[in-house]
Design an enzyme around this catalytic site. Sequence first.
Site, PDB file in Angstrom:
ATOM      1  N   ARG A  37      96.039  24.167  21.585  1.00 13.68           N
ATOM      2  CA  ARG A  37      95.399  23.678  22.816  1.00 13.68           C
ATOM      3  C   ARG A  37      94.113  24.433  23.124  1.00 13.68           C
ATOM      4  O   ARG A  37      93.170  23.843  23.649  1.00 13.68           O
ATOM      5  CB  ARG A  37      96.375  23.776  23.981  1.00 13.68           C
ATOM      6  CG  ARG A  37      97.427  22.696  23.879  1.00 13.68           C
ATOM      7  CD  ARG A  37      98.311  22.666  25.088  1.00 13.68           C
ATOM      8  NE  ARG A  37      99.119  21.467  25.079  1.00 13.68           N
ATOM      9  CZ  ARG A  37     100.369  21.415  25.493  1.00 13.68           C
ATOM     10  NH1 ARG A  37     100.961  22.489  25.963  1.00 13.68           N
ATOM     11  NH2 ARG A  37     101.034  20.283  25.466  1.00 13.68           N
ATOM     12  N   LYS A 199     115.113   8.181  26.306  1.00 11.03           N
ATOM     13  CA  LYS A 199     115.528   7.313  27.409  1.00 11.03           C
ATOM     14  C   LYS A 199     114.663   6.074  27.575  1.00 11.03           C
ATOM     15  O   LYS A 199     113.441   6.149  27.483  1.00 11.03           O
ATOM     16  CB  LYS A 199     115.435   8.103  28.714  1.00 11.03           C
ATOM     17  CG  LYS A 199     116.403   9.240  28.830  1.00 11.03           C
ATOM     18  CD  LYS A 199     116.299   9.731  30.246  1.00 11.03           C
ATOM     19  CE  LYS A 199     116.815  11.118  30.426  1.00 11.03           C
ATOM     20  NZ  LYS A 199     116.184  11.714  31.610  1.00 11.03           N
ATOM     21  N   GLY A 352     104.824  14.543  22.961  1.00  8.51           N
ATOM     22  CA  GLY A 352     105.054  15.805  22.267  1.00  8.51           C
ATOM     23  C   GLY A 352     105.936  15.682  21.040  1.00  8.51           C
ATOM     24  O   GLY A 352     105.619  16.235  19.982  1.00  8.51           O
ATOM     25  N   GLY A 375     102.649  13.304  28.581  1.00  6.29           N
ATOM     26  CA  GLY A 375     102.846  12.490  29.787  1.00  6.29           C
ATOM     27  C   GLY A 375     101.599  11.695  30.135  1.00  6.29           C
ATOM     28  O   GLY A 375     101.678  10.529  30.515  1.00  6.29           O
TER      29      GLY A 375
HETATM   30  P1  AMP Z   1     111.382  11.675  24.174  1.00  8.08           P
HETATM   31  O1  AMP Z   1     110.992  12.986  24.765  1.00  8.08           O
HETATM   32  O2  AMP Z   1     111.833  10.672  25.173  1.00  8.08           O
HETATM   33  O3  AMP Z   1     110.362  11.136  23.205  1.00  8.08           O
HETATM   34  O4  AMP Z   1     112.723  11.981  23.343  1.00  8.08           O
HETATM   35  C1  AMP Z   1     112.724  12.776  22.218  1.00  8.08           C
HETATM   36  C2  AMP Z   1     114.093  13.329  21.994  1.00  8.08           C
HETATM   37  O5  AMP Z   1     115.007  12.276  21.795  1.00  8.08           O
HETATM   38  C3  AMP Z   1     114.155  14.195  20.760  1.00  8.08           C
HETATM   39  O6  AMP Z   1     114.519  15.502  21.141  1.00  8.08           O
HETATM   40  C4  AMP Z   1     115.232  13.552  19.913  1.00  8.08           C
HETATM   41  O7  AMP Z   1     116.091  14.490  19.301  1.00  8.08           O
HETATM   42  C5  AMP Z   1     116.002  12.732  20.908  1.00  8.08           C
HETATM   43  N1  AMP Z   1     116.692  11.623  20.251  1.00  8.08           N
HETATM   44  C6  AMP Z   1     116.158  10.720  19.422  1.00  8.08           C
HETATM   45  N2  AMP Z   1     117.116   9.881  18.947  1.00  8.08           N
HETATM   46  C7  AMP Z   1     118.273  10.275  19.481  1.00  8.08           C
HETATM   47  C8  AMP Z   1     119.609   9.807  19.378  1.00  8.08           C
HETATM   48  N3  AMP Z   1     119.907   8.771  18.611  1.00  8.08           N
HETATM   49  N4  AMP Z   1     120.559  10.458  20.076  1.00  8.08           N
HETATM   50  C9  AMP Z   1     120.241  11.522  20.859  1.00  8.08           C
HETATM   51  N5  AMP Z   1     119.011  12.000  21.007  1.00  8.08           N
HETATM   52  C10 AMP Z   1     118.025  11.387  20.327  1.00  8.08           C
END
Ligand code: AMP
Length: 396
Positions: A37, A199, A352, A375
């Site tokens: 950064r 999510k 990230g 974000g």
């Molecule tokens: P995000 O910050 O929303 O992009 O989510 C990323 C996180 O989602 C990472 O730490 C992944 O390990 C987790 N992730 C991805 N696929 C899965 C899954 N099938 N089950 C649980 N966690 C997951």
Amino acid sequence: MAKLSIRDVDLKGKVVFMRVDFNVPLNDQGEITDDTRIRASLPSIQLALDRGAKLVLASHLGRPKGKVNPKMCLQPAAERLAVLLNKPVRFATDCIGPEADKHVAELKNGDLLLLENLRFHKEEEANDSEFAKQLAGKAEVYINDAFGSAHRAHASTEGITHYIPMKAAGLLMEKELEYLGKALENPLHPYVAIVGGAKVSDKIKFLQNLMGFADTILIGGAMAYTFLKAQGVEVGLSRIEADKLDLAKELLAQAQQKKVNFRLPQDHVVADKLDASAVAETVASASIPADRMGLDIGPKTRAEYADAVKKAKTIIWNGPMGVFEIDQFAQGTLEVGRAVAESGAVSVVGGGDSVAAVHKAGIEDKITHISTGGGASLEFLSGLKLPGVEALPEKK
Ligand code: AMP
């Protein structure tokens, strides 16, 4: 319309307040473990110094919640910056007050100063106008180069702009707006969006916005299981958002209505627990046994997604396809990443975890633009207005 740029502004002999993003990771000894950064802001910093500015840099670091916290002190960033620029960098132990003012008064043309962590004052995140006025101090020019903080209306990203007449975007900010803007305005088709991560609820607006222009949306990660469950598919122990099933149904209906090719995984890599020691197995159907959880997209889905990606002319990617941090569940993310690299398409990666996945796959050179703002890029690509960007004037 492009924003007024640091290149368009007269900086010589002026006190220039530059908001940067030096939110770097520190280890227990207070050493910087990754200075990406800081390096990302070097072009703007160097330009300002070359043009004879009296440069005042300000950033946040971590979440000190309005209190002084020595573990989130920016002094190591000042030291690293001094090495990178090969010149002395002054450091003020508070971002406002007499010591900072004295440093500013002593700056000569081409000198620079880094202020202590803005978030040691709760007024920063509260966007307090008195604090913003104090921060502005004697500055004659305001430059925002902290794209990663532009989605927050804080004193240093928004409030301060009311007290400094001349404002412009830094080079990093400019680059982010240019590439992310291109992904939204008149993009080439086929347009493929790869959306994964934890999510659905984090990415509702993003998905809705994508449906306005994407031809294909490839869903992976844990969020895929909420969609599958909403379709009545058995997902076993997979991580889902039980209170978002209706929302998932609505999004699926919207995709159908807008004739977007909205794809969900049709096979999976599963295990009985989310753990590096878990034994990975492949399930050759969309449904998952009751005692297993989906942790990555399966081989058939990988091949289908890679095929769609390779035909794309524009690709936007946010979120991993599985638990890519653990090797046996990383294959989906890595294969989709390699397909992006081989596609020759205009590709934009934000968030990230997707950026970490790009590094893990070793394909950073093949990506058109890797956003520095997780974000902020998600909000921008969701069609939302970013307060820190809105506060900057357009180029005449
Ligand atoms: P995000 O910050 O929303 O992009 O989510 C990323 C996180 O989602 C990472 O730490 C992944 O390990 C987790 N992730 C991805 N696929 C899965 C899954 N099938 N089950 C649980 N966690 C997951």
